[in-house]
Design a protein around this motif. Sequence first.
Motif, PDB file in Angstrom:
ATOM      1  N   GLN A  94      47.782 -42.194  -7.856  1.00 47.82           N
ATOM      2  CA  GLN A  94      47.188 -43.572  -6.687  1.00 47.82           C
ATOM      3  C   GLN A  94      46.151 -42.867  -6.076  1.00 47.82           C
ATOM      4  O   GLN A  94      46.000 -43.712  -5.438  1.00 47.82           O
ATOM      5  N   GLY A  95      46.068 -41.786  -5.919  1.00 49.24           N
ATOM      6  CA  GLY A  95      44.681 -41.708  -5.465  1.00 49.24           C
ATOM      7  C   GLY A  95      44.472 -40.556  -4.686  1.00 49.24           C
ATOM      8  O   GLY A  95      43.812 -39.978  -3.589  1.00 49.24           O
ATOM      9  N   ILE A  96      45.748 -40.589  -4.211  1.00 51.25           N
ATOM     10  CA  ILE A  96      46.515 -40.062  -3.045  1.00 51.25           C
ATOM     11  C   ILE A  96      46.087 -38.194  -3.294  1.00 51.25           C
ATOM     12  O   ILE A  96      45.765 -38.125  -1.693  1.00 51.25           O
ATOM     13  N   GLY A  97      45.877 -37.595  -4.253  1.00 48.87           N
ATOM     14  CA  GLY A  97      45.789 -36.349  -3.698  1.00 48.87           C
ATOM     15  C   GLY A  97      44.658 -35.934  -3.871  1.00 48.87           C
ATOM     16  O   GLY A  97      43.907 -35.429  -2.436  1.00 48.87           O
ATOM     17  N   ARG A  98      43.807 -36.716  -3.741  1.00 51.04           N
ATOM     18  CA  ARG A  98      41.465 -36.784  -3.904  1.00 51.04           C
ATOM     19  C   ARG A  98      41.501 -37.433  -2.440  1.00 51.04           C
ATOM     20  O   ARG A  98      40.810 -36.190  -2.209  1.00 51.04           O
ATOM     21  N   GLU A  99      42.738 -37.994  -2.315  1.00 52.44           N
ATOM     22  CA  GLU A  99      42.140 -38.631  -0.628  1.00 52.44           C
ATOM     23  C   GLU A  99      42.325 -37.374   0.046  1.00 52.44           C
ATOM     24  O   GLU A  99      41.983 -36.978   1.809  1.00 52.44           O
ATOM     25  N   ALA A 100      43.726 -36.737   0.116  1.00 53.66           N
ATOM     26  CA  ALA A 100      44.379 -36.067   1.207  1.00 53.66           C
ATOM     27  C   ALA A 100      43.400 -34.792   0.990  1.00 53.66           C
ATOM     28  O   ALA A 100      42.752 -34.658   2.232  1.00 53.66           O
ATOM     29  N   LEU A 101      43.046 -34.401  -0.101  1.00 51.25           N
ATOM     30  CA  LEU A 101      42.110 -32.802  -0.624  1.00 51.25           C
ATOM     31  C   LEU A 101      40.863 -33.391   0.283  1.00 51.25           C
ATOM     32  O   LEU A 101      39.526 -32.232   1.202  1.00 51.25           O
ATOM     33  N   VAL A 102      40.113 -35.112  -0.503  1.00 50.26           N
ATOM     34  CA  VAL A 102      38.950 -35.531   0.652  1.00 50.26           C
ATOM     35  C   VAL A 102      38.590 -34.934   2.087  1.00 50.26           C
ATOM     36  O   VAL A 102      38.017 -34.649   3.254  1.00 50.26           O
ATOM     37  N   GLN A 103      40.183 -35.014   2.722  1.00 47.66           N
ATOM     38  CA  GLN A 103      39.863 -35.879   3.968  1.00 47.66           C
ATOM     39  C   GLN A 103      40.379 -33.873   4.608  1.00 47.66           C
ATOM     40  O   GLN A 103      39.629 -33.522   5.773  1.00 47.66           O
ATOM     41  N   VAL A 104      41.090 -32.746   4.023  1.00 50.04           N
ATOM     42  CA  VAL A 104      41.465 -31.611   4.153  1.00 50.04           C
ATOM     43  C   VAL A 104      39.572 -30.540   3.985  1.00 50.04           C
ATOM     44  O   VAL A 104      39.560 -29.992   4.887  1.00 50.04           O
ATOM     45  N   ALA A 105      39.446 -31.343   3.013  1.00 50.00           N
ATOM     46  CA  ALA A 105      37.853 -30.648   3.030  1.00 50.00           C
ATOM     47  C   ALA A 105      36.872 -30.986   4.282  1.00 50.00           C
ATOM     48  O   ALA A 105      36.252 -30.292   4.490  1.00 50.00           O
ATOM     49  N   ALA A 106      36.864 -31.860   4.378  1.00 46.60           N
ATOM     50  CA  ALA A 106      36.251 -32.562   5.862  1.00 46.60           C
ATOM     51  C   ALA A 106      36.301 -31.888   7.300  1.00 46.60           C
ATOM     52  O   ALA A 106      35.683 -31.595   8.249  1.00 46.60           O
ATOM     53  N   LEU A 107      38.005 -31.311   7.334  1.00 47.28           N
ATOM     54  CA  LEU A 107      38.525 -30.596   8.310  1.00 47.28           C
ATOM     55  C   LEU A 107      38.223 -29.986   8.402  1.00 47.28           C
ATOM     56  O   LEU A 107      37.162 -28.676   9.237  1.00 47.28           O
ATOM     57  N   VAL A 108      37.734 -28.970   7.368  1.00 50.38           N
ATOM     58  CA  VAL A 108      37.786 -27.483   6.860  1.00 50.38           C
ATOM     59  C   VAL A 108      36.325 -26.984   7.312  1.00 50.38           C
ATOM     60  O   VAL A 108      35.575 -26.592   7.751  1.00 50.38           O
ATOM     61  N   ARG A 109      35.319 -28.486   7.121  1.00 50.52           N
ATOM     62  CA  ARG A 109      33.746 -28.116   6.572  1.00 50.52           C
ATOM     63  C   ARG A 109      33.314 -28.245   8.500  1.00 50.52           C
ATOM     64  O   ARG A 109      32.635 -27.807   9.316  1.00 50.52           O
ATOM     65  N   ALA A 110      34.338 -28.998   9.065  1.00 52.37           N
ATOM     66  CA  ALA A 110      33.769 -28.769  10.349  1.00 52.37           C
ATOM     67  C   ALA A 110      34.312 -28.222  11.019  1.00 52.37           C
ATOM     68  O   ALA A 110      33.574 -28.148  12.354  1.00 52.37           O
ATOM     69  N   ASP A 111      35.186 -27.188  10.528  1.00 52.83           N
ATOM     70  CA  ASP A 111      35.371 -25.880  11.640  1.00 52.83           C
ATOM     71  C   ASP A 111      34.556 -25.211  11.182  1.00 52.83           C
ATOM     72  O   ASP A 111      34.395 -23.742  11.409  1.00 52.83           O
ATOM     73  N   GLY A 112      32.824 -25.368  10.189  1.00 58.03           N
ATOM     74  CA  GLY A 112      31.721 -24.300  10.436  1.00 58.03           C
ATOM     75  C   GLY A 112      31.724 -23.783   9.224  1.00 58.03           C
ATOM     76  O   GLY A 112      31.576 -22.958   8.504  1.00 58.03           O
ATOM     77  N   ALA A 113      33.213 -24.285   8.312  1.00 56.93           N
ATOM     78  CA  ALA A 113      33.416 -23.698   6.869  1.00 56.93           C
ATOM     79  C   ALA A 113      31.558 -23.599   5.455  1.00 56.93           C
ATOM     80  O   ALA A 113      31.657 -24.876   5.357  1.00 56.93           O
ATOM     81  N   THR A 114      31.599 -22.995   4.996  1.00 58.53           N
ATOM     82  CA  THR A 114      30.284 -23.219   4.125  1.00 58.53           C
ATOM     83  C   THR A 114      32.019 -23.206   2.599  1.00 58.53           C
ATOM     84  O   THR A 114      30.923 -24.286   1.631  1.00 58.53           O
ATOM     85  N   GLU A 115      32.549 -23.091   2.979  1.00 55.32           N
ATOM     86  CA  GLU A 115      33.462 -23.578   1.702  1.00 55.32           C
ATOM     87  C   GLU A 115      35.614 -23.360   1.741  1.00 55.32           C
ATOM     88  O   GLU A 115      35.410 -22.985   2.653  1.00 55.32           O
ATOM     89  N   LEU A 116      35.549 -24.038   0.349  1.00 51.87           N
ATOM     90  CA  LEU A 116      37.120 -24.178   0.812  1.00 51.87           C
ATOM     91  C   LEU A 116      37.740 -23.054  -1.026  1.00 51.87           C
ATOM     92  O   LEU A 116      37.376 -23.455  -1.590  1.00 51.87           O
TER      93      LEU A 116
END
Length: 156
Positions: A94-116
């Motif tokens: 239902q797209g839940i895993g993808r949306e959760a990963l979008v949010q996690v990636a945004a948090l990680v990127r906001a923390d200054g990361a260049t990769e996950l």
Amino acid sequence: MRSPGVHLREITDDNRDAVRALHVRHNQEQFVASVSKSLKEAAKKPKANPWYRAVYRGDEPVGFVMLSWKPPAGPYKGRHFLWRLLVDKQYQGQGIGREALVQVAALVRADGATELLTSYEPGDGEPWPFYQKFGFEPTGEIDDGEIVLRLTFPHR
């Protein structure tokens, strides 16, 4: 496909049992540990700097995510590593895993990361197609029998 209303929420005494009750399909159990096992592992490995959240759709817990958030030592020192991602069997597709990963990636990127980073165990029903569609690529590394993947964030 986006699943509206998906958000990450802290795990507390009020929702811990409901989150622990989430389970993947039987044929996926070899690829992802249960929430209970993940929480125990996080407690046993504080040096991995575990960060975890329940995945909710509206007011319903539907999944779980856990990262090793810039651990101070080890092979992923100072990096963000997606340690667990699971969506309950009745909510998959239902797209839940993808949306959760979008949010996690945004948090990680906001923390200054260049990769996950993440990894998966190869086998029939493996999660590689999910990660590949999201943009992860193999690093060429193997960690404890698992193929290590990298999602690179574009420069801002």
